[in-house]
Scaffold this motif. Sequence first.
Motif, PDB file in Angstrom:
ATOM      1  N   ALA A   1       0.124  28.055  64.403  1.00  0.00           N
ATOM      2  CA  ALA A   1       0.377  28.513  65.771  1.00  0.00           C
ATOM      3  C   ALA A   1      -0.132  27.488  66.777  1.00  0.00           C
ATOM      4  CB  ALA A   1      -0.294  29.868  66.007  1.00  0.00           C
ATOM      5  N   LEU A   2      -1.319  26.958  66.528  1.00  0.00           N
ATOM      6  CA  LEU A   2      -1.890  25.978  67.440  1.00  0.00           C
ATOM      7  C   LEU A   2      -1.061  24.704  67.471  1.00  0.00           C
ATOM      8  CD1 LEU A   2      -4.117  25.222  69.392  1.00  0.00           C
ATOM      9  CD2 LEU A   2      -5.511  24.519  67.426  1.00  0.00           C
ATOM     10  N   LYS A   3      -0.658  24.236  66.325  1.00  0.00           N
ATOM     11  CA  LYS A   3       0.162  23.015  66.256  1.00  0.00           C
ATOM     12  C   LYS A   3       1.462  23.195  67.032  1.00  0.00           C
ATOM     13  CE  LYS A   3       2.079  19.680  63.027  1.00  0.00           C
ATOM     14  NZ  LYS A   3       2.138  19.266  61.621  1.00  0.00           N
ATOM     15  N   GLN A   4       2.106  24.333  66.837  1.00  0.00           N
ATOM     16  CA  GLN A   4       3.367  24.592  67.529  1.00  0.00           C
ATOM     17  C   GLN A   4       3.170  24.638  69.037  1.00  0.00           C
ATOM     18  OE1 GLN A   4       5.728  27.806  66.007  1.00  0.00           O
ATOM     19  NE2 GLN A   4       6.874  27.993  67.918  1.00  0.00           N
ATOM     20  N   VAL A   5       2.126  25.307  69.486  1.00  0.00           N
ATOM     21  CA  VAL A   5       1.871  25.429  70.925  1.00  0.00           C
ATOM     22  C   VAL A   5       1.540  24.072  71.538  1.00  0.00           C
ATOM     23  CG1 VAL A   5       0.226  26.366  72.609  1.00  0.00           C
ATOM     24  CG2 VAL A   5       1.268  27.863  70.912  1.00  0.00           C
ATOM     25  N   LEU A   6       0.724  23.285  70.852  1.00  0.00           N
ATOM     26  CA  LEU A   6       0.394  21.960  71.373  1.00  0.00           C
ATOM     27  C   LEU A   6       1.644  21.100  71.515  1.00  0.00           C
ATOM     28  CD1 LEU A   6      -2.948  21.097  69.509  1.00  0.00           C
ATOM     29  CD2 LEU A   6      -2.648  22.057  71.796  1.00  0.00           C
ATOM     30  N   GLU A   7       2.524  21.164  70.519  1.00  0.00           N
ATOM     31  CA  GLU A   7       3.767  20.381  70.580  1.00  0.00           C
ATOM     32  C   GLU A   7       4.700  20.916  71.666  1.00  0.00           C
ATOM     33  OE1 GLU A   7       5.301  20.521  66.589  1.00  0.00           O
ATOM     34  OE2 GLU A   7       3.825  19.075  65.856  1.00  0.00           O
TER      35      GLU A   7
ATOM     36  N   LYS B   1      -7.115  27.283  80.353  1.00  0.00           N
ATOM     37  CA  LYS B   1      -7.528  26.282  81.341  1.00  0.00           C
ATOM     38  C   LYS B   1      -6.444  25.230  81.556  1.00  0.00           C
ATOM     39  CE  LYS B   1     -12.451  26.657  80.282  1.00  0.00           C
ATOM     40  NZ  LYS B   1     -13.612  25.956  79.704  1.00  0.00           N
ATOM     41  N   ILE B   2      -5.662  24.992  80.522  1.00  0.00           N
ATOM     42  CA  ILE B   2      -4.628  23.957  80.580  1.00  0.00           C
ATOM     43  C   ILE B   2      -3.293  24.547  80.996  1.00  0.00           C
ATOM     44  CG2 ILE B   2      -3.356  22.236  79.226  1.00  0.00           C
ATOM     45  CD1 ILE B   2      -5.901  22.144  77.388  1.00  0.00           C
ATOM     46  N   ASN B   3      -2.907  25.666  80.364  1.00  0.00           N
ATOM     47  CA  ASN B   3      -1.609  26.268  80.615  1.00  0.00           C
ATOM     48  C   ASN B   3      -1.639  27.721  80.122  1.00  0.00           C
ATOM     49  OD1 ASN B   3       1.138  27.156  80.222  1.00  0.00           O
ATOM     50  ND2 ASN B   3       1.788  25.033  80.381  1.00  0.00           N
ATOM     51  N   GLU B   4      -1.567  28.666  81.030  1.00  0.00           N
ATOM     52  CA  GLU B   4      -1.652  30.080  80.651  1.00  0.00           C
ATOM     53  C   GLU B   4      -0.532  30.506  79.709  1.00  0.00           C
ATOM     54  OE1 GLU B   4      -2.371  32.951  83.719  1.00  0.00           O
ATOM     55  OE2 GLU B   4      -3.789  31.624  84.743  1.00  0.00           O
ATOM     56  N   SER B   5       0.650  29.944  79.894  1.00  0.00           N
ATOM     57  CA  SER B   5       1.764  30.292  79.007  1.00  0.00           C
ATOM     58  C   SER B   5       1.497  29.827  77.586  1.00  0.00           C
ATOM     59  CB  SER B   5       3.069  29.675  79.515  1.00  0.00           C
ATOM     60  OG  SER B   5       3.435  30.248  80.744  1.00  0.00           O
ATOM     61  N   ALA B   6       0.859  28.684  77.437  1.00  0.00           N
ATOM     62  CA  ALA B   6       0.512  28.175  76.110  1.00  0.00           C
ATOM     63  C   ALA B   6      -0.468  29.119  75.427  1.00  0.00           C
ATOM     64  CB  ALA B   6      -0.073  26.770  76.217  1.00  0.00           C
TER      65      ALA B   6
ATOM     66  N   LYS C   1      -0.793  32.352  75.957  1.00  0.00           N
ATOM     67  CA  LYS C   1      -0.063  33.570  75.584  1.00  0.00           C
ATOM     68  C   LYS C   1       0.784  33.335  74.342  1.00  0.00           C
ATOM     69  CE  LYS C   1       0.092  35.455  80.236  1.00  0.00           C
ATOM     70  NZ  LYS C   1       0.922  35.744  81.398  1.00  0.00           N
ATOM     71  N   ASP C   2       1.463  32.189  74.303  1.00  0.00           N
ATOM     72  CA  ASP C   2       2.292  31.884  73.135  1.00  0.00           C
ATOM     73  C   ASP C   2       1.443  31.735  71.877  1.00  0.00           C
ATOM     74  OD1 ASP C   2       4.613  32.041  74.559  1.00  0.00           O
ATOM     75  OD2 ASP C   2       4.998  29.881  74.597  1.00  0.00           O
ATOM     76  N   PHE C   3       0.278  31.098  72.012  1.00  0.00           N
ATOM     77  CA  PHE C   3      -0.610  30.967  70.854  1.00  0.00           C
ATOM     78  C   PHE C   3      -0.983  32.342  70.317  1.00  0.00           C
ATOM     79  CE2 PHE C   3      -4.971  31.079  69.233  1.00  0.00           C
ATOM     80  CZ  PHE C   3      -4.806  30.313  68.082  1.00  0.00           C
ATOM     81  N   LEU C   4      -1.379  33.226  71.200  1.00  0.00           N
ATOM     82  CA  LEU C   4      -1.747  34.575  70.763  1.00  0.00           C
ATOM     83  C   LEU C   4      -0.584  35.286  70.090  1.00  0.00           C
ATOM     84  CD1 LEU C   4      -4.004  36.098  73.549  1.00  0.00           C
ATOM     85  CD2 LEU C   4      -4.571  35.740  71.144  1.00  0.00           C
TER      86      LEU C   4
ATOM     87  N   GLU D   1      12.850  37.066  72.499  1.00  0.00           N
ATOM     88  CA  GLU D   1      12.645  36.952  73.950  1.00  0.00           C
ATOM     89  C   GLU D   1      11.344  37.662  74.289  1.00  0.00           C
ATOM     90  OE1 GLU D   1      14.593  35.400  76.261  1.00  0.00           O
ATOM     91  OE2 GLU D   1      15.791  34.667  74.592  1.00  0.00           O
ATOM     92  N   GLN D   2      10.640  37.144  75.286  1.00  0.00           N
ATOM     93  CA  GLN D   2       9.381  37.781  75.704  1.00  0.00           C
ATOM     94  C   GLN D   2       9.542  38.392  77.055  1.00  0.00           C
ATOM     95  OE1 GLN D   2       6.014  35.276  75.277  1.00  0.00           O
ATOM     96  NE2 GLN D   2       6.746  34.450  73.359  1.00  0.00           N
TER      97      GLN D   2
END
Length: 80
Positions: free
Chosen positions: A7-13, A57-62, A64-67, A79-80
């Motif tokens: 999940a973290l790898k996908q969100v970072l990318e 701190k960097i991106n709130e959407s990131a 949320k997506d990680f979670l 869809e979210q």
Amino acid sequence: MGRAGKALKQVLETYDINQNQLAVAMGLGRSSINRWVNENRDPAADAVLEIVEGLEKINESAAKDFLNLYLGRFSQNDEQ
């Protein structure tokens, strides 16, 4: 091993966040982030919360997506 690192790898990318940016936001060394992303080690439960806070701190959407990815609430195509 897995779900958190994947999940973290996908969100970072997806959000073009590098491991160093997240490490700085979390107050950690980049090596910890690297171990999680490369699935050499799973983050502890408290570290998952810190990942969320660091991503916020960097991106709130990131964050949320990680979670969502970590908890398995949505597949990549939903869809979210």
